[in-house]
Design an enzyme around this catalytic site. Structure first.
Site, PDB file in Angstrom:
ATOM      1  N   ASP A  32       0.788   5.961   6.330  1.00  0.00           N
ATOM      2  CA  ASP A  32       0.565   6.851   5.180  1.00  0.00           C
ATOM      3  C   ASP A  32       1.492   8.070   5.217  1.00  0.00           C
ATOM      4  OD1 ASP A  32      -0.620   7.627   2.837  1.00  0.00           O
ATOM      5  OD2 ASP A  32      -2.355   8.583   3.804  1.00  0.00           O
ATOM      6  N   HIS A  49       9.271   5.654   0.468  1.00  0.00           N
ATOM      7  CA  HIS A  49       9.013   4.241   0.791  1.00  0.00           C
ATOM      8  C   HIS A  49      10.280   3.595   1.354  1.00  0.00           C
ATOM      9  CE1 HIS A  49       5.215   4.780  -1.092  1.00  0.00           C
ATOM     10  NE2 HIS A  49       5.656   4.776  -2.331  1.00  0.00           N
ATOM     11  N   LEU A 143       4.597 -11.267  19.870  1.00  0.00           N
ATOM     12  CA  LEU A 143       3.768 -10.443  18.990  1.00  0.00           C
ATOM     13  C   LEU A 143       3.592 -11.097  17.614  1.00  0.00           C
ATOM     14  CD1 LEU A 143       2.584  -7.523  18.320  1.00  0.00           C
ATOM     15  CD2 LEU A 143       4.891  -6.953  17.557  1.00  0.00           C
TER      16      LEU A 143
HETATM   17  C1  IPE Z   1      -3.814   3.715   2.393  1.00  0.00           C
HETATM   18  O1  IPE Z   1      -3.046   4.773   1.937  1.00  0.00           O
HETATM   19  C2  IPE Z   1      -3.152   2.414   2.050  1.00  0.00           C
HETATM   20  C3  IPE Z   1      -1.881   2.159   2.731  1.00  0.00           C
HETATM   21  C4  IPE Z   1      -1.330   2.883   3.667  1.00  0.00           C
HETATM   22  C5  IPE Z   1      -1.224   0.967   2.319  1.00  0.00           C
HETATM   23  P1  IPE Z   1      -3.366   5.499   0.545  1.00  0.00           P
HETATM   24  O2  IPE Z   1      -2.401   6.615   0.428  1.00  0.00           O
HETATM   25  O3  IPE Z   1      -3.373   4.512  -0.544  1.00  0.00           O
HETATM   26  O4  IPE Z   1      -4.838   6.013   0.796  1.00  0.00           O
HETATM   27  P2  IPE Z   1      -5.674   7.168   0.080  1.00  0.00           P
HETATM   28  O5  IPE Z   1      -5.676   6.863  -1.381  1.00  0.00           O
HETATM   29  O6  IPE Z   1      -4.987   8.467   0.374  1.00  0.00           O
HETATM   30  O7  IPE Z   1      -7.024   7.112   0.711  1.00  0.00           O
HETATM   31  C1  IPE Z   2       1.880   5.156   2.200  1.00  0.00           C
HETATM   32  O1  IPE Z   2       2.422   6.318   1.698  1.00  0.00           O
HETATM   33  C2  IPE Z   2       2.451   3.914   1.546  1.00  0.00           C
HETATM   34  C3  IPE Z   2       1.535   3.231   0.621  1.00  0.00           C
HETATM   35  C4  IPE Z   2       0.313   3.551   0.405  1.00  0.00           C
HETATM   36  C5  IPE Z   2       2.079   2.120  -0.107  1.00  0.00           C
HETATM   37  P1  IPE Z   2       1.898   6.975   0.348  1.00  0.00           P
HETATM   38  O2  IPE Z   2       2.668   6.392  -0.779  1.00  0.00           O
HETATM   39  O3  IPE Z   2       0.442   6.856   0.237  1.00  0.00           O
HETATM   40  O4  IPE Z   2       2.326   8.486   0.551  1.00  0.00           O
HETATM   41  P2  IPE Z   2       1.433   9.775   0.276  1.00  0.00           P
HETATM   42  O5  IPE Z   2       0.142   9.577   1.005  1.00  0.00           O
HETATM   43  O6  IPE Z   2       1.233   9.867  -1.192  1.00  0.00           O
HETATM   44  O7  IPE Z   2       2.223  10.906   0.843  1.00  0.00           O
HETATM   45 MG    MG Z   3      -1.102   7.980   0.884  1.00  0.00          MG
END
Ligand code: IPE
Ligand code: IPE
Ligand code: MG
Length: 260
Positions: A32, A49, A143
């Site tokens: 995240d 990303h 793995l």
């Molecule tokens: C959780 O992250 C899902 C992934 C890392 C794929 P999100 O960014 O979607 O989660 P919330 O919405 O902050 O809980």
């Molecule tokens: C995690 O990073 C990747 C996915 C959930 C696909 P985020 O896109 O949630 O990034 P933040 O949390 O908004 O910074």
């Molecule tokens: Mg996120």
């Protein structure tokens, strides 16, 4: 204190600090913070990303090196379908390109690629790429990396319930055959041990619908690092932290100590 504010130490000898007899078999990661990483640099979320791959690569490499058997990476949740369509499209494109780029290294390092989640809901191009990579790496014995794609714990449990109920209705099994093992066997992670360690980056202290059943007794490790900044030493630090914990599974410390 389970929220690591920063990397406390890193020495090239960090790997030597590991207890080789207590390496988690299964590590799960909620990757995240990509969007915030990009925004901090004044860039679009998608830039974050695109810069997440180094963290994925480092995590896979170090897990393979220290003998972790399974690594489950939360890449796209059921709820992530609610994001702007442009971001979803970019994520799917990055997924396809990353698989193409990483499969040769996986082959070289004896790593198997697999997935959990509602794969049928992904664009056909992503499904085809994933299928190809699974076939290519299918015989590798090191793995196993599971990509959680269009995945959520509640989705998975809902499906398991439907499958089990159908078997009862069809007379294949009886009600009294339903137990925790049978439920686990109807999850996407069938046959895979529950993760001993869950890592979440970006400082959020929640599970976000990940592996709800499997995380029942998992050790949770949170770090404020944003995912694109996560590197092998951070994963090692999480494993070292895990190794300092006492896993009691409801018992007392005295009971745990008397066993060892
Ligand atoms: C959780 O992250 C899902 C992934 C890392 C794929 P999100 O960014 O979607 O989660 P919330 O919405 O902050 O809980
Ligand atoms: C995690 O990073 C990747 C996915 C959930 C696909 P985020 O896109 O949630 O990034 P933040 O949390 O908004 O910074
Ligand atoms: Mg996120």
């Amino acid at each position: 204190m389970y929220l690591q504010k920063r990397t406390r130490f890193f020495t090239p000898g960090m790997k030597e600090l590991l207890d080789r007899n207590n390496i988690p078999q299964h590590i799960a990661i909620i990757m995240d913070g990509n969007g915030r990483w990009a925004q901090k640099k004044g860039a679009m979320r998608i830039f974050g990303h695109r810069n997440a791959l180094a963290a994925v690569r480092d995590s896979i490499e170090i897990c393979a090196e220290i003998g972790v058997k399974y690594l489950t990476l939360y890449a796209f949740s059921t709820e992530n379908w609610s994001r702007p369509q442009d971001e979803i499209n970019a994520l799917m494109e990055i997924l396809i390109n990353s698989i193409t780029d990483e499969v040769p290294t996986m082959m070289k390092n004896n790593i198997q690629l697999s997935s959990i989640g509602d794969i049928g809901s992904l664009p056909h191009s992503a499904q085809a790429k994933l299928k190809e990579a699974k076939t290519l790496t299918g015989k590798n014995t090191g793995l196993t990396v599971f990509l959680a794609l269009s995945y959520s714990g509640r989705w998975e449990i809902e499906n398991a319930i439907k499958e089990i109920v159908k078997k009862v209705v069809d007379g294949q099994i009886s009600m009294d055959m339903i137990n925790q093992q049978l439920i686990a066997d109807h999850l996407n992670t069938k046959g895979v041990p529950d993760p001993e360690l869950l890592i979440r980056t970006s400082g959020e202290l929640r599970i976000s619908n990940f592996l709800l059943w499997q995380l029942a007794y998992t050790e949770l490790y949170f770090t404020e690092l944003l995912w694109p900044d996560f590197r092998r030493e951070h994963l090692l630090e999480a494993v070292l932290d895990y190794q300092r914990r006492e896993r009691r599974f409801g018992k007392t410390t005295a009971q745990i100590k008397s066993k060892s």
